[in-house]
Write a protein that holds these residues in place. Structure first.
Motif, PDB file in Angstrom:
ATOM      1  N   LEU A 146       0.790  -1.030  -0.031  1.00 12.86           N
ATOM      2  CA  LEU A 146      -0.009   0.043  -0.101  1.00 12.86           C
ATOM      3  C   LEU A 146       0.715   1.268   0.025  1.00 12.86           C
ATOM      4  O   LEU A 146       0.747   2.300  -0.715  1.00 12.86           O
ATOM      5  N   LEU A 147       1.748   1.409   0.579  1.00 12.14           N
ATOM      6  CA  LEU A 147       2.772   2.499   0.904  1.00 12.14           C
ATOM      7  C   LEU A 147       3.494   2.764  -0.506  1.00 12.14           C
ATOM      8  O   LEU A 147       3.767   3.667  -0.935  1.00 12.14           O
ATOM      9  N   ASP A 148       3.827   1.627  -1.248  1.00 19.80           N
ATOM     10  CA  ASP A 148       4.315   1.886  -2.633  1.00 19.80           C
ATOM     11  C   ASP A 148       3.396   2.304  -3.540  1.00 19.80           C
ATOM     12  O   ASP A 148       3.631   3.321  -4.397  1.00 19.80           O
ATOM     13  N   VAL A 149       2.164   1.883  -3.454  1.00 17.29           N
ATOM     14  CA  VAL A 149       1.042   2.310  -4.436  1.00 17.29           C
ATOM     15  C   VAL A 149       0.925   3.887  -4.111  1.00 17.29           C
ATOM     16  O   VAL A 149       0.810   4.590  -4.903  1.00 17.29           O
ATOM     17  N   ILE A 150       0.844   4.082  -2.895  1.00 22.24           N
ATOM     18  CA  ILE A 150       0.499   5.614  -2.213  1.00 22.24           C
ATOM     19  C   ILE A 150       1.323   6.466  -2.672  1.00 22.24           C
ATOM     20  O   ILE A 150       0.990   7.599  -3.221  1.00 22.24           O
ATOM     21  N   LEU A 151       2.621   6.052  -2.371  1.00 16.62           N
ATOM     22  CA  LEU A 151       3.771   7.035  -2.658  1.00 16.62           C
ATOM     23  C   LEU A 151       4.014   7.293  -4.094  1.00 16.62           C
ATOM     24  O   LEU A 151       4.961   8.206  -4.426  1.00 16.62           O
ATOM     25  N   ASN A 152       3.760   6.318  -4.864  1.00 18.59           N
ATOM     26  CA  ASN A 152       4.470   6.261  -6.447  1.00 18.59           C
ATOM     27  C   ASN A 152       3.321   6.305  -7.255  1.00 18.59           C
ATOM     28  O   ASN A 152       3.187   6.081  -8.454  1.00 18.59           O
ATOM     29  N   GLY A 153       2.066   7.208  -6.853  1.00 17.34           N
ATOM     30  CA  GLY A 153       1.089   7.543  -7.895  1.00 17.34           C
ATOM     31  C   GLY A 153       0.356   8.739  -7.481  1.00 17.34           C
ATOM     32  O   GLY A 153       0.530   9.380  -6.358  1.00 17.34           O
ATOM     33  N   GLU A 154      -0.931   9.231  -8.198  1.00 16.86           N
ATOM     34  CA  GLU A 154      -1.569  10.273  -7.805  1.00 16.86           C
ATOM     35  C   GLU A 154      -2.960   9.815  -7.905  1.00 16.86           C
ATOM     36  O   GLU A 154      -3.558   9.312  -8.738  1.00 16.86           O
ATOM     37  N   TRP A 155      -3.411   9.968  -6.644  1.00 16.58           N
ATOM     38  CA  TRP A 155      -4.743   9.336  -6.571  1.00 16.58           C
ATOM     39  C   TRP A 155      -5.887  10.218  -6.014  1.00 16.58           C
ATOM     40  O   TRP A 155      -5.694  11.287  -5.097  1.00 16.58           O
ATOM     41  N   GLU A 156      -6.985  10.059  -6.357  1.00 16.99           N
ATOM     42  CA  GLU A 156      -7.989  10.975  -5.844  1.00 16.99           C
ATOM     43  C   GLU A 156      -8.931  10.468  -5.079  1.00 16.99           C
ATOM     44  O   GLU A 156      -9.823  11.092  -4.178  1.00 16.99           O
ATOM     45  N   CYS A 157      -8.986   8.929  -4.913  1.00 17.09           N
ATOM     46  CA  CYS A 157      -9.815   8.631  -3.917  1.00 17.09           C
ATOM     47  C   CYS A 157      -9.315   6.953  -3.533  1.00 17.09           C
ATOM     48  O   CYS A 157      -8.145   6.412  -4.042  1.00 17.09           O
ATOM     49  N   CYS A 158      -9.645   6.310  -2.312  1.00 20.72           N
ATOM     50  CA  CYS A 158      -9.110   5.180  -1.909  1.00 20.72           C
ATOM     51  C   CYS A 158      -9.645   4.015  -2.683  1.00 20.72           C
ATOM     52  O   CYS A 158      -8.771   2.977  -2.923  1.00 20.72           O
ATOM     53  N   LYS A 159     -10.656   4.160  -3.574  1.00 19.44           N
ATOM     54  CA  LYS A 159     -10.938   3.106  -4.569  1.00 19.44           C
ATOM     55  C   LYS A 159      -9.736   3.028  -5.549  1.00 19.44           C
ATOM     56  O   LYS A 159      -9.220   2.081  -5.829  1.00 19.44           O
ATOM     57  N   GLU A 160      -9.209   4.016  -6.160  1.00 17.70           N
ATOM     58  CA  GLU A 160      -8.078   4.101  -7.034  1.00 17.70           C
ATOM     59  C   GLU A 160      -6.991   3.407  -6.398  1.00 17.70           C
ATOM     60  O   GLU A 160      -6.275   2.336  -6.883  1.00 17.70           O
ATOM     61  N   ILE A 161      -6.707   3.614  -5.090  1.00 15.85           N
ATOM     62  CA  ILE A 161      -5.347   2.918  -4.635  1.00 15.85           C
ATOM     63  C   ILE A 161      -5.689   1.287  -4.191  1.00 15.85           C
ATOM     64  O   ILE A 161      -4.835   0.622  -4.598  1.00 15.85           O
ATOM     65  N   TYR A 162      -6.936   1.091  -3.900  1.00 16.70           N
ATOM     66  CA  TYR A 162      -7.323  -0.291  -3.874  1.00 16.70           C
ATOM     67  C   TYR A 162      -7.103  -0.957  -5.082  1.00 16.70           C
ATOM     68  O   TYR A 162      -6.661  -2.024  -4.963  1.00 16.70           O
ATOM     69  N   TYR A 163      -7.798  -0.565  -6.348  1.00 19.14           N
ATOM     70  CA  TYR A 163      -7.606  -1.244  -7.373  1.00 19.14           C
ATOM     71  C   TYR A 163      -6.343  -1.516  -7.837  1.00 19.14           C
ATOM     72  O   TYR A 163      -5.980  -2.593  -8.396  1.00 19.14           O
ATOM     73  N   GLU A 164      -5.384  -0.487  -7.615  1.00 17.45           N
ATOM     74  CA  GLU A 164      -3.820  -0.843  -7.948  1.00 17.45           C
ATOM     75  C   GLU A 164      -3.396  -1.698  -7.133  1.00 17.45           C
ATOM     76  O   GLU A 164      -2.593  -2.807  -7.328  1.00 17.45           O
ATOM     77  N   ALA A 165      -3.673  -1.627  -5.725  1.00 19.65           N
ATOM     78  CA  ALA A 165      -3.104  -2.411  -4.749  1.00 19.65           C
ATOM     79  C   ALA A 165      -3.536  -4.114  -4.903  1.00 19.65           C
ATOM     80  O   ALA A 165      -2.706  -4.710  -4.743  1.00 19.65           O
ATOM     81  N   VAL A 166      -4.719  -4.321  -5.192  1.00 18.32           N
ATOM     82  CA  VAL A 166      -5.321  -5.539  -5.580  1.00 18.32           C
ATOM     83  C   VAL A 166      -4.718  -6.368  -6.432  1.00 18.32           C
ATOM     84  O   VAL A 166      -4.761  -7.399  -6.722  1.00 18.32           O
ATOM     85  N   LYS A 167      -3.881  -5.573  -7.531  1.00 17.89           N
ATOM     86  CA  LYS A 167      -3.452  -6.087  -8.753  1.00 17.89           C
ATOM     87  C   LYS A 167      -2.288  -6.875  -8.007  1.00 17.89           C
ATOM     88  O   LYS A 167      -1.677  -7.877  -8.768  1.00 17.89           O
ATOM     89  N   ARG A 168      -1.489  -6.387  -7.099  1.00 18.17           N
ATOM     90  CA  ARG A 168      -0.166  -6.699  -6.497  1.00 18.17           C
ATOM     91  C   ARG A 168      -0.712  -7.968  -5.480  1.00 18.17           C
ATOM     92  O   ARG A 168       0.351  -8.712  -5.230  1.00 18.17           O
ATOM     93  N   ASP A 169      -1.554  -7.682  -4.661  1.00 19.85           N
ATOM     94  CA  ASP A 169      -2.114  -8.802  -3.837  1.00 19.85           C
ATOM     95  C   ASP A 169      -3.474  -8.879  -3.618  1.00 19.85           C
ATOM     96  O   ASP A 169      -4.284  -7.895  -3.157  1.00 19.85           O
ATOM     97  N   SER A 170      -4.245  -9.829  -4.082  1.00 22.61           N
ATOM     98  CA  SER A 170      -5.285 -10.085  -4.007  1.00 22.61           C
ATOM     99  C   SER A 170      -6.360  -9.985  -2.605  1.00 22.61           C
ATOM    100  O   SER A 170      -7.316  -9.917  -2.555  1.00 22.61           O
ATOM    101  N   SER A 171      -5.238 -10.294  -1.825  1.00 21.64           N
ATOM    102  CA  SER A 171      -5.821 -10.492  -0.357  1.00 21.64           C
ATOM    103  C   SER A 171      -6.054  -8.961   0.179  1.00 21.64           C
ATOM    104  O   SER A 171      -6.807  -8.920   1.397  1.00 21.64           O
ATOM    105  N   ILE A 172      -5.616  -8.056  -0.313  1.00 23.36           N
ATOM    106  CA  ILE A 172      -5.899  -6.665   0.189  1.00 23.36           C
ATOM    107  C   ILE A 172      -7.305  -6.296   0.099  1.00 23.36           C
ATOM    108  O   ILE A 172      -7.871  -6.275  -1.057  1.00 23.36           O
ATOM    109  N   GLY A 173      -7.928  -5.948   1.200  1.00 24.26           N
ATOM    110  CA  GLY A 173      -9.309  -5.454   1.222  1.00 24.26           C
ATOM    111  C   GLY A 173      -9.436  -3.858   1.101  1.00 24.26           C
ATOM    112  O   GLY A 173      -8.634  -3.363   1.395  1.00 24.26           O
ATOM    113  N   MET A 174     -10.665  -3.720   0.773  1.00 23.74           N
ATOM    114  CA  MET A 174     -10.924  -2.056   0.755  1.00 23.74           C
ATOM    115  C   MET A 174     -10.762  -1.612   2.473  1.00 23.74           C
ATOM    116  O   MET A 174     -10.043  -0.543   2.360  1.00 23.74           O
ATOM    117  N   ALA A 175     -11.160  -2.284   3.219  1.00 20.03           N
ATOM    118  CA  ALA A 175     -11.085  -1.650   4.640  1.00 20.03           C
ATOM    119  C   ALA A 175      -9.680  -1.722   5.057  1.00 20.03           C
ATOM    120  O   ALA A 175      -9.464  -0.689   5.646  1.00 20.03           O
TER     121      ALA A 175
END
Length: 82
Positions: free
Chosen positions: A24-53
Protein backbone atom coordinates in the motif's frame (compact mmCIF):
# COMPACT_ATOMS: atom_id res chain seq x y z
CA UNK A 1 8.71 11.52 2.04
CA UNK A 2 10.24 8.20 1.02
CA UNK A 3 8.89 4.77 1.92
CA UNK A 4 11.60 4.09 4.50
CA UNK A 5 10.73 7.31 6.36
CA UNK A 6 7.05 6.43 6.39
CA UNK A 7 7.80 2.91 7.62
CA UNK A 8 9.91 4.38 10.42
CA UNK A 9 7.09 6.76 11.37
CA UNK A 10 4.66 3.82 11.41
CA UNK A 11 6.98 1.81 13.65
CA UNK A 12 7.43 4.74 16.00
CA UNK A 13 3.65 4.95 16.34
CA UNK A 14 3.52 1.27 17.27
CA UNK A 15 2.36 -0.15 13.93
CA UNK A 16 3.76 -3.32 12.40
CA UNK A 17 5.17 -3.17 8.89
CA UNK A 18 3.31 -5.98 7.15
CA UNK A 19 3.68 -7.00 3.52
CA UNK A 20 0.26 -5.49 2.76
CA UNK A 21 1.31 -2.17 4.32
CA UNK A 22 4.50 -2.18 2.23
CA UNK A 23 2.45 -2.73 -0.92
CA UNK A 24 0.00 0.00 0.00
CA UNK A 25 2.81 2.43 0.80
CA UNK A 26 4.43 1.73 -2.55
CA UNK A 27 1.13 2.32 -4.36
CA UNK A 28 0.29 5.47 -2.38
CA UNK A 29 3.72 7.07 -2.64
CA UNK A 30 4.25 6.30 -6.32
CA UNK A 31 1.01 7.54 -7.80
CA UNK A 32 -1.49 10.35 -7.85
CA UNK A 33 -4.80 9.22 -6.45
CA UNK A 34 -8.13 10.95 -6.04
CA UNK A 35 -9.79 8.37 -3.83
CA UNK A 36 -9.22 5.19 -1.85
CA UNK A 37 -10.91 3.10 -4.54
CA UNK A 38 -8.17 3.99 -7.01
CA UNK A 39 -5.52 2.95 -4.49
CA UNK A 40 -7.43 -0.27 -3.80
CA UNK A 41 -7.71 -1.16 -7.51
CA UNK A 42 -3.96 -0.74 -7.97
CA UNK A 43 -3.03 -2.55 -4.74
CA UNK A 44 -5.27 -5.54 -5.42
CA UNK A 45 -3.39 -6.12 -8.68
CA UNK A 46 -0.30 -6.76 -6.56
CA UNK A 47 -1.97 -8.69 -3.72
CA UNK A 48 -5.51 -9.96 -4.13
CA UNK A 49 -5.89 -10.43 -0.37
CA UNK A 50 -5.86 -6.65 0.28
CA UNK A 51 -9.35 -5.47 1.12
CA UNK A 52 -10.97 -2.10 0.78
CA UNK A 53 -11.15 -1.78 4.58
CA UNK A 54 -7.37 -2.28 4.75
CA UNK A 55 -6.87 0.64 2.38
CA UNK A 56 -9.16 2.89 4.44
CA UNK A 57 -7.43 1.89 7.69
CA UNK A 58 -4.03 2.56 6.15
CA UNK A 59 -5.09 5.98 4.91
CA UNK A 60 -6.50 6.85 8.35
CA UNK A 61 -3.28 5.69 10.02
CA UNK A 62 -1.14 7.74 7.62
CA UNK A 63 -3.31 10.76 8.31
CA UNK A 64 -3.04 10.25 12.07
CA UNK A 65 0.77 10.15 11.99
CA UNK A 66 0.93 13.22 9.75
CA UNK A 67 2.16 11.63 6.53
CA UNK A 68 -0.87 12.64 4.45
CA UNK A 69 -3.67 15.13 4.75
CA UNK A 70 -7.24 14.78 3.61
CA UNK A 71 -8.55 17.28 1.11
CA UNK A 72 -11.96 17.57 -0.42
CA UNK A 73 -11.81 18.94 -3.92
CA UNK A 74 -14.78 20.21 -5.86
CA UNK A 75 -14.48 21.38 -9.42
CA UNK A 76 -16.90 23.56 -11.35
CA UNK A 77 -17.79 22.09 -14.69
CA UNK A 78 -17.20 24.26 -17.75
CA UNK A 79 -20.68 23.75 -19.15
CA UNK A 80 -23.87 22.84 -17.37
CA UNK A 81 -26.99 21.65 -19.15
CA UNK A 82 -30.19 22.94 -17.60
Amino acid sequence: MCQEQVEKALQQSGKRITQQRKILLDVILNGEWECCKEIYYEAVKRDSSIGMATVYRMMTTLEEIGVIERRCVFRVRDEVEL
